[in-house]
Design a protein around this motif. Structure first.
Motif, PDB file in Angstrom:
ATOM      1  N   ARG A 218       0.820  -1.216   0.000  1.00  0.00           N
ATOM      2  CA  ARG A 218       0.000   0.000   0.000  1.00  0.00           C
ATOM      3  C   ARG A 218       0.852   1.263   0.000  1.00  0.00           C
ATOM      4  O   ARG A 218       0.415   2.321  -0.460  1.00  0.00           O
ATOM      5  CB  ARG A 218      -0.937   0.006   1.205  1.00  0.00           C
ATOM      6  CG  ARG A 218      -2.056  -1.020   1.134  1.00  0.00           C
ATOM      7  CD  ARG A 218      -2.985  -0.916   2.306  1.00  0.00           C
ATOM      8  NE  ARG A 218      -3.679   0.379   2.343  1.00  0.00           N
ATOM      9  CZ  ARG A 218      -4.526   0.732   3.297  1.00  0.00           C
ATOM     10  NH1 ARG A 218      -4.777  -0.091   4.298  1.00  0.00           N
ATOM     11  NH2 ARG A 218      -5.112   1.916   3.269  1.00  0.00           N
ATOM     12  N   LEU A 219       2.051   1.145   0.525  1.00  0.00           N
ATOM     13  CA  LEU A 219       2.924   2.317   0.591  1.00  0.00           C
ATOM     14  C   LEU A 219       3.681   2.563  -0.715  1.00  0.00           C
ATOM     15  O   LEU A 219       4.405   3.558  -0.821  1.00  0.00           O
ATOM     16  CB  LEU A 219       3.923   2.156   1.739  1.00  0.00           C
ATOM     17  CG  LEU A 219       3.345   2.139   3.160  1.00  0.00           C
ATOM     18  CD1 LEU A 219       4.454   1.879   4.167  1.00  0.00           C
ATOM     19  CD2 LEU A 219       2.634   3.445   3.466  1.00  0.00           C
ATOM     20  N   ASP A 220       3.527   1.669  -1.686  1.00  0.00           N
ATOM     21  CA  ASP A 220       4.316   1.792  -2.912  1.00  0.00           C
ATOM     22  C   ASP A 220       4.066   3.111  -3.642  1.00  0.00           C
ATOM     23  O   ASP A 220       4.965   3.648  -4.287  1.00  0.00           O
ATOM     24  CB  ASP A 220       4.021   0.614  -3.843  1.00  0.00           C
ATOM     25  CG  ASP A 220       4.615  -0.691  -3.325  1.00  0.00           C
ATOM     26  OD1 ASP A 220       5.294  -0.647  -2.284  1.00  0.00           O
ATOM     27  OD2 ASP A 220       4.402  -1.739  -3.960  1.00  0.00           O
ATOM     28  N   ARG A 221       2.849   3.622  -3.559  1.00  0.00           N
ATOM     29  CA  ARG A 221       2.563   4.886  -4.258  1.00  0.00           C
ATOM     30  C   ARG A 221       3.307   6.062  -3.634  1.00  0.00           C
ATOM     31  O   ARG A 221       3.411   7.136  -4.233  1.00  0.00           O
ATOM     32  CB  ARG A 221       1.065   5.156  -4.271  1.00  0.00           C
ATOM     33  CG  ARG A 221       0.412   5.165  -2.904  1.00  0.00           C
ATOM     34  CD  ARG A 221      -1.074   5.425  -3.008  1.00  0.00           C
ATOM     35  NE  ARG A 221      -1.742   5.274  -1.723  1.00  0.00           N
ATOM     36  CZ  ARG A 221      -2.958   5.756  -1.464  1.00  0.00           C
ATOM     37  NH1 ARG A 221      -3.608   6.425  -2.396  1.00  0.00           N
ATOM     38  NH2 ARG A 221      -3.505   5.574  -0.279  1.00  0.00           N
ATOM     39  N   PHE A 222       3.788   5.861  -2.401  1.00  0.00           N
ATOM     40  CA  PHE A 222       4.573   6.908  -1.733  1.00  0.00           C
ATOM     41  C   PHE A 222       6.060   6.552  -1.718  1.00  0.00           C
ATOM     42  O   PHE A 222       6.814   7.073  -0.890  1.00  0.00           O
ATOM     43  CB  PHE A 222       4.090   7.094  -0.290  1.00  0.00           C
ATOM     44  CG  PHE A 222       2.617   7.361  -0.164  1.00  0.00           C
ATOM     45  CD1 PHE A 222       2.075   8.568  -0.599  1.00  0.00           C
ATOM     46  CD2 PHE A 222       1.763   6.414   0.379  1.00  0.00           C
ATOM     47  CE1 PHE A 222       0.722   8.822  -0.477  1.00  0.00           C
ATOM     48  CE2 PHE A 222       0.402   6.659   0.509  1.00  0.00           C
ATOM     49  CZ  PHE A 222      -0.120   7.865   0.073  1.00  0.00           C
ATOM     50  N   ALA A 223       6.464   5.677  -2.618  1.00  0.00           N
ATOM     51  CA  ALA A 223       7.829   5.152  -2.578  1.00  0.00           C
ATOM     52  C   ALA A 223       8.876   6.260  -2.663  1.00  0.00           C
ATOM     53  O   ALA A 223       9.821   6.306  -1.864  1.00  0.00           O
ATOM     54  CB  ALA A 223       8.033   4.137  -3.701  1.00  0.00           C
ATOM     55  N   VAL A 224       8.716   7.156  -3.622  1.00  0.00           N
ATOM     56  CA  VAL A 224       9.721   8.215  -3.804  1.00  0.00           C
ATOM     57  C   VAL A 224       9.817   9.123  -2.583  1.00  0.00           C
ATOM     58  O   VAL A 224      10.920   9.339  -2.057  1.00  0.00           O
ATOM     59  CB  VAL A 224       9.431   9.019  -5.087  1.00  0.00           C
ATOM     60  CG1 VAL A 224      10.351  10.236  -5.175  1.00  0.00           C
ATOM     61  CG2 VAL A 224       9.604   8.135  -6.317  1.00  0.00           C
ATOM     62  N   PRO A 225       8.702   9.684  -2.070  1.00  0.00           N
ATOM     63  CA  PRO A 225       8.835  10.526  -0.877  1.00  0.00           C
ATOM     64  C   PRO A 225       9.348   9.772   0.349  1.00  0.00           C
ATOM     65  O   PRO A 225      10.080  10.342   1.163  1.00  0.00           O
ATOM     66  CB  PRO A 225       7.411  11.061  -0.650  1.00  0.00           C
ATOM     67  CG  PRO A 225       6.519  10.247  -1.494  1.00  0.00           C
ATOM     68  CD  PRO A 225       7.333   9.742  -2.627  1.00  0.00           C
ATOM     69  N   LEU A 226       8.997   8.497   0.483  1.00  0.00           N
ATOM     70  CA  LEU A 226       9.505   7.722   1.614  1.00  0.00           C
ATOM     71  C   LEU A 226      11.018   7.543   1.524  1.00  0.00           C
ATOM     72  O   LEU A 226      11.734   7.714   2.522  1.00  0.00           O
ATOM     73  CB  LEU A 226       8.820   6.354   1.672  1.00  0.00           C
ATOM     74  CG  LEU A 226       7.496   6.266   2.421  1.00  0.00           C
ATOM     75  CD1 LEU A 226       6.884   4.884   2.257  1.00  0.00           C
ATOM     76  CD2 LEU A 226       7.688   6.581   3.895  1.00  0.00           C
ATOM     77  N   ALA A 229      12.636  10.827   2.299  1.00  0.00           N
ATOM     78  CA  ALA A 229      12.532  11.168   3.721  1.00  0.00           C
ATOM     79  C   ALA A 229      13.582  10.419   4.541  1.00  0.00           C
ATOM     80  O   ALA A 229      14.270  11.009   5.391  1.00  0.00           O
ATOM     81  CB  ALA A 229      11.128  10.858   4.232  1.00  0.00           C
ATOM     82  N   ALA A 269      10.335   0.777   0.460  1.00  0.00           N
ATOM     83  CA  ALA A 269       9.938   1.677  -0.626  1.00  0.00           C
ATOM     84  C   ALA A 269      10.963   1.664  -1.744  1.00  0.00           C
ATOM     85  O   ALA A 269      10.609   1.665  -2.937  1.00  0.00           O
ATOM     86  CB  ALA A 269       9.760   3.096  -0.084  1.00  0.00           C
TER      87      ALA A 269
END
Length: 380
Positions: A218-226, A229, A269
């Motif tokens: 589920r977190l894959d769509r936020f991979a770049v920002p994660l 960070a 991520a």
């Protein structure tokens, strides 16, 4: 109690990819140095900061990440599908036996070298060790084994022994238990029976994710920002470490532990981004090589360090820092391939029967400075 966690081929590839990347990075954590070439001595300016960033900050995420993978895979079939006795039998061959063989082999090599007057100041004094020190060097009962990175396998075995209790606890009180384990891992509390506290948290977090059927994609769509960070956290931490080191206040040690644990999310991520590339897909197929690298890299680095102190100079240390991990990787890749081809039975035992390939994975498996001439300041 809980349905089976579905691990598809992509998730399996990402787990294998994380292992090989993190374990290769762990090599940089263990590159030897002495007080004269310490990154905190400031002799090499920005290059020293880079060493702190890679060895004391970024790749410290490896231990909690690998622990989380182990906990997750152990309970991928849910609590009802968990067979404790079968798990212990399996892990005896996949973790305990390789730990004993790799560590004992290195201990005997150190003993043979020191009996000829070689290796003093680089490794623990095995010849004059007390029985208690021998027990620790051999089995890591209460301190680091002679092959220092293998403390991870020792602590992982403890987690496996406690796994039913951990599973029941995170099933019933997930938030409370993880909060308490996070506090144990981060706060300046006694280690107790563990050598590295973050291993218990990482393992428990993985168990919790499996038993509560977290969709880890589920977190894959936020991979770049994660990824950005966690990378930012690692850069900021390295700057503070470089300013305060080598002696860190308690709050800074806490911050370092917290950053390493946060790296669990960043590494996962990153795997979503890398697995889509040709190099990432190729690395994901290497399987047992990552375990071979993990178990064998430290003795090689120590050997290179001993040779370097005979041939090189402190002023040329950056060359050693760059060359030794690369030479170690080349040697380990070649030796792994040779062992797998010519001594397959021995290879299977030493890797805990981790053969590699695309199939879905199963449950996974500092000494103080001495002589200034070649002493190692070893990082755990």
């Amino acid at each position: 109690m809980t349905d089976t966690v579905d691990i598809d081929a992509t998730v399996s590839q990402r787990i294998n990819l994380m292992r090989i990347v993190l374990i290769s990075g762990i090599i940089l954590v263990h590159v030897p140095y002495d007080p004269a070439t310490s990154p905190y001595a400031g002799q090499f300016g920005g290059f020293d900061w880079l060493r702190v960033f890679l060895g004391d900050s970024l790749f410290r995420i490896g231990v909690p990440c690998l622990s989380a993978i182990s906990g997750y895979l152990l309970f991928q079939r849910g609590f009802a599908g968990f067979d404790y006795r079968r798990t212990l039998r399996t892990k005896a061959s996949t973790i305990l036996v390789p730990f004993l063989l790799w560590n004992t082999a290195f201990l005997l090599l150190v003993l043979a070298a020191q009996s000829r007057g070689i290796g003093f100041g680089y490794l623990p004094d095995v010849l004059n060790a007390t029985p208690r020190e021998w027990m620790n060097l051999s089995f890591a009962i209460e301190a680091w084994p002679v092959n220092i990175p293998l403390y991870f396998l020792r602590d992982l075995l403890l987690c496996l022994l406690l796994s039913p209790l951990i599973a029941i606890a995170v099933l019933r009180y997930p938030r409370t238990v993880l909060a308490l384990m996070l506090a144990y891992a981060v706060l300046p509390l006694p280690n107790g029976i563990f050598l590295k506290k973050s291993i218990l948290f990482g393992f428990s977090f993985g168990v919790c994710a499996a038993l509560h059927r977290f969709d880890i994609r589920r977190l894959d769509r936020f991979a770049v920002p994660l990824v950005l960070a966690v990378l930012t956290m690692a850069v900021a931490l390295s700057l503070v470490l470089f300013a305060f080191g080598p002696q860190f206040p308690a709050w800074l040690d806490m911050l370092r532990s917290l950053t390493a644990i946060a790296g669990i999310f960043g590494a996962w991520a990153l795997s979503a981004l890398l697995v889509r590339t040709a190099p990432g897909a190729a690395l994901a197929k290497l399987g047992g090589l990552s375990f071979w690298i993990f178990c064998a890299h430290y003795p090689l680095l120590v050997l290179f360090w001993m040779v370097w102190n005979r041939l090189g100079s402190a002023g040329d240390y950056p060359l050693f820092y760059v060359a030794s991990p690369l030479l170690a990787l080349v040697n380990l890749v070649v030796s792994h391939a040779a062992a797998r081809r010519f001594t397959p039975s021995l290879h299977a035992i030493l890797t805990g029967r981790r053969l590699g390939g695309p199939r879905a994975p199963t449950g996974q498996r500092q000494h103080p400075p001495m002589e200034p001439s070649g002493s190692i300041v070893q990082r755990r």
